[in-house]
Design an enzyme around this catalytic site. Structure first.
Site, short mmCIF file in Angstrom:
data_model
loop_
_atom_site.label_atom_id
_atom_site.label_comp_id
_atom_site.label_asym_id
_atom_site.label_seq_id
_atom_site.Cartn_x
_atom_site.Cartn_y
_atom_site.Cartn_z
N HIS A 63 13.10 52.40 -4.54
CA HIS A 63 13.16 51.31 -5.52
C HIS A 63 14.61 50.89 -5.71
O HIS A 63 15.52 51.51 -5.16
CB HIS A 63 12.51 51.72 -6.85
CG HIS A 63 13.20 52.83 -7.57
ND1 HIS A 63 13.23 54.12 -7.10
CD2 HIS A 63 13.87 52.86 -8.76
CE1 HIS A 63 13.88 54.89 -7.95
NE2 HIS A 63 14.30 54.14 -8.96
N HIS A 65 16.71 50.63 -8.39
CA HIS A 65 17.65 51.10 -9.40
C HIS A 65 18.93 51.59 -8.72
O HIS A 65 18.89 52.14 -7.62
CB HIS A 65 17.03 52.22 -10.24
CG HIS A 65 16.14 51.71 -11.33
ND1 HIS A 65 15.08 52.42 -11.84
CD2 HIS A 65 16.16 50.54 -12.03
CE1 HIS A 65 14.48 51.72 -12.79
NE2 HIS A 65 15.11 50.57 -12.91
N ASP A 67 20.98 54.03 -8.94
CA ASP A 67 21.20 55.41 -8.49
C ASP A 67 20.47 55.72 -7.19
O ASP A 67 20.58 56.83 -6.66
CB ASP A 67 20.82 56.41 -9.58
CG ASP A 67 19.38 56.30 -10.04
OD1 ASP A 67 18.89 55.16 -10.19
OD2 ASP A 67 18.73 57.35 -10.27
N HIS A 68 19.76 54.73 -6.66
CA HIS A 68 19.05 54.91 -5.39
C HIS A 68 19.57 53.97 -4.29
O HIS A 68 19.18 54.15 -3.13
CB HIS A 68 17.55 54.69 -5.59
CG HIS A 68 16.92 55.73 -6.47
ND1 HIS A 68 16.15 56.75 -5.98
CD2 HIS A 68 16.98 55.91 -7.81
CE1 HIS A 68 15.74 57.52 -6.98
NE2 HIS A 68 16.24 57.03 -8.10
N HIS A 140 6.58 53.05 -12.22
CA HIS A 140 7.96 53.23 -12.69
C HIS A 140 8.51 52.02 -13.44
O HIS A 140 9.72 51.93 -13.66
CB HIS A 140 8.87 53.56 -11.50
CG HIS A 140 10.25 53.99 -11.89
ND1 HIS A 140 10.50 54.97 -12.84
CD2 HIS A 140 11.48 53.57 -11.47
CE1 HIS A 140 11.79 55.12 -12.98
NE2 HIS A 140 12.42 54.29 -12.17
N ASP A 211 10.87 57.43 -8.06
CA ASP A 211 10.71 57.68 -9.48
C ASP A 211 9.33 57.21 -9.94
O ASP A 211 8.89 56.11 -9.57
CB ASP A 211 11.79 56.95 -10.27
CG ASP A 211 13.19 57.48 -9.98
OD1 ASP A 211 13.31 58.39 -9.13
OD2 ASP A 211 14.14 57.00 -10.61
#
Length: 308
Positions: A63, A65, A67-68, A140, A211
């Site tokens: 996904h 976000h 942090d990914h 998510h 997530d």
């Protein structure tokens, strides 16, 4: 086949855990590495491993976000700068192409290799003669996917002694027989290759989830997998927070593993609120429900043996 965790934290980098990235090492199977997510500083984490960026063949993004994905532009540029010239494909949700194109454009980054970006939907997103990757959307709040990596069954062992009894000597014909083909010998005898090959070797299954809250799609993707990698952002006592922020607890990860009948569960994406002894408590919570559970740390490595 080996899983190497480059980042096992949640949200932002922490002293003990960097943000999300997992390498699936397929060196024996195809001489390549596949990455799953690429959080900030993933390329820095790679420096502490034996991974060679030029061998990274596919990157699967769960996904969008930060942090990914925030590690992608740097890794792509460095791969080119270090002489990588083989094609690379990135699979991810809608929007991943714009993120990559804009990042590379505004930084004047020129790649010396062919980069393909595939914006995915549910279903089979990759398939060749050895592997199959299936994606399903999770729960998510934004589109987040899980991936089921399936190694196709390998042909059984060639029964050489049985062939020698018939006077069939080693040569190109052995390859045809091993593939199970019908072959005509020099003397006119026709044999069925399937009669001279042992049972097929069962392929391995690895499920890596993005997530997510607990959801049925997680169970479906993990069905009878050899390994399930599941987020465990929160402890059981913080289940309300997990629900509010579209995440899972360690116990919920164990529930998915148990329902899916997986062989092994690996927990990752651990909130920085659980450090040291507290992270071990997450592991113990999961093990009460699913004993064969392990807690990944940055640079943890897990070999996935062939099925016997």
């Amino acid at each position: 086949m080996e899983l190497l965790f480059l980042g096992t934290g949640a949200g932002v980098p922490a002293k003990e855990r960097n943000v999300s990235s997992i390498a699936l090492q397929l060196l024996e199977e195809r001489g390549a590495t596949w990455l799953f997510d690429c959080g900030e500083a993933t390329q820095h984490q790679i420096l502490h491993t034996s991974i060679r960026p030029r061998r990274i063949e596919n990157i699967f993004i769960t996904h969008l976000h930060g942090d990914h994905i925030f590690g992608l532009p740097g890794l792509l540029g460095s791969r080119s700068f270090q002489g990588g010239d083989t094609p690379l494909t990135i699979y991810g949700p809608k929007g991943i192409q714009a993120f990559i194109e804009i990042s590379l454009s505004v930084s004047y980054t020129r790649l010396k290799y062919d980069l393909q970006v595939v914006e995915i939907e549910e279903g089979t997103i990759f398939e060749d003669e050895r592997f199959l990757v299936i994606a399903k959307q999770l729960d998510h709040g934004i589109p987040s996917y899980g991936f089921r990596v399936v190694e196709k069954d390998l042909p059984g062992t060639l029964l050489v002694d049985k062939l020698k009894v018939l006077g069939i000597r080693p040569g190109p014909i052995y390859q045809q027989i091993k593939l199970g083909k019908t072959v005509q010998l020099d003397n006119g005898t026709v044999i069925d290759g399937r009669d001279f090959v042992g049972p097929p070797q069962k392929g391995r299954i690895v499920t890596i989830l993005g997530d997510t809250r607990y959801c049925e799609a997680s169970v479906e993707l993990a069905k009878e997998a050899d390994v399930l990698v599941h987020e465990a952002t929160f402890a059981a006592e913080d289940s309300a927070l997990a629900h509010d922020y579209f995440h899972s607890t360690a116990v919920q990860a164990a529930e998915v593993a148990k329902l899916a009948g997986v062989k092994r569960l690996i927990l990752t994406h651990i909130s920085s609120r659980y450090q040291g002894v507290l992270s071990e408590e997450l592991l113990e919570q999961a093990r009460k429900l699913f004993p064969n559970t392990e807690l990944a740390s940055d640079f943890s490595s897990f070999i996935i043996p062939r099925k016997k």
